[in-house]
Design an enzyme around this catalytic site. Structure first.
Site: not given
Ligand code: CA2
Length: 153
Positions: A11-12, A19, A24, A75, A78, A99, A101, A108
């Site tokens: 997601p996202n 953004r 990122y 990835n 969330a 995995e 990121h 974070r």
């Protein structure tokens, strides 16, 4: 011999490069896909690169690649922090799952520190921005990642 490598994005991640570049980076998902595609093509390997905002879709994709025994760079966004369903799908998969990121999730907010999929992934690469994907691909292409799925607890 690897015939196809899957890269699944959660997601996202479709917002990448549009953004929050301070977190990122400036690269879009399409730019990452193009670079990985060039690396795979040069080796005669197919690349299946996808993004979804839907948890169940990610689960289905992991199941399908798992049935085919084809490696996955994941990835999960969330959902990495919340999804027991993804944990179970990875655990059941015959395929290796790396995995990735973009950000260092441990540097974070505390709710990002735990990944439910790390314990069933072959390995984890995080914190190198878009290069996290390239490093994961390199681990697969160079043979530095073991060819068989690790035992999954
Ligand atoms: O660092 C990563 O790769 C993450 O998987 C990215 C996820 C986040 O929820 C994870 O904790 C860590 C979020 C992806 C959202 O991407 C955006 C990109 C640009 C603007 C807004 C969100």
């Amino acid at each position: 011999m690897i015939s196809t490598i899957h890269v699944f994005n959660g997601p996202n991640l479709n917002l990448l490069g549009k953004r929050e570049p301070e977190v990122y980076g400036h690269e879009t998902l399409a730019m990452i896909e193009a670079r990985l595609n060039a690396s795979c093509k040069a080796r005669g390997i197919g690349l299946d690169f996808r993004q979804t905002n839907i948890e169940g879709e990610l689960v289905t994709w992991v199941q399908e690649a798992g049935l085919a025994g084809e490696p996955i760079i994941l990835n999960a966004g969330a959902y990495s922090h919340t999804s027991i369903a993804l944990h179970d799908a990875i655990k059941a998969a015959r395929a290796r799952v790396i995995e990735v990121h973009l950000s260092n999730i441990h540097a974070r907010e505390s709710f990002r520190h735990r990944s439910l999929i790390s314990p069933v992934a072959q390995g984890v690469i995080l914190g190198f921005g878009a290069a996290s994907y390239d490093l994961a691909l390199d681990a697969l292409l160079s043979g530095r990642a073991a060819a068989e799925p690790a035992a999954k607890n």
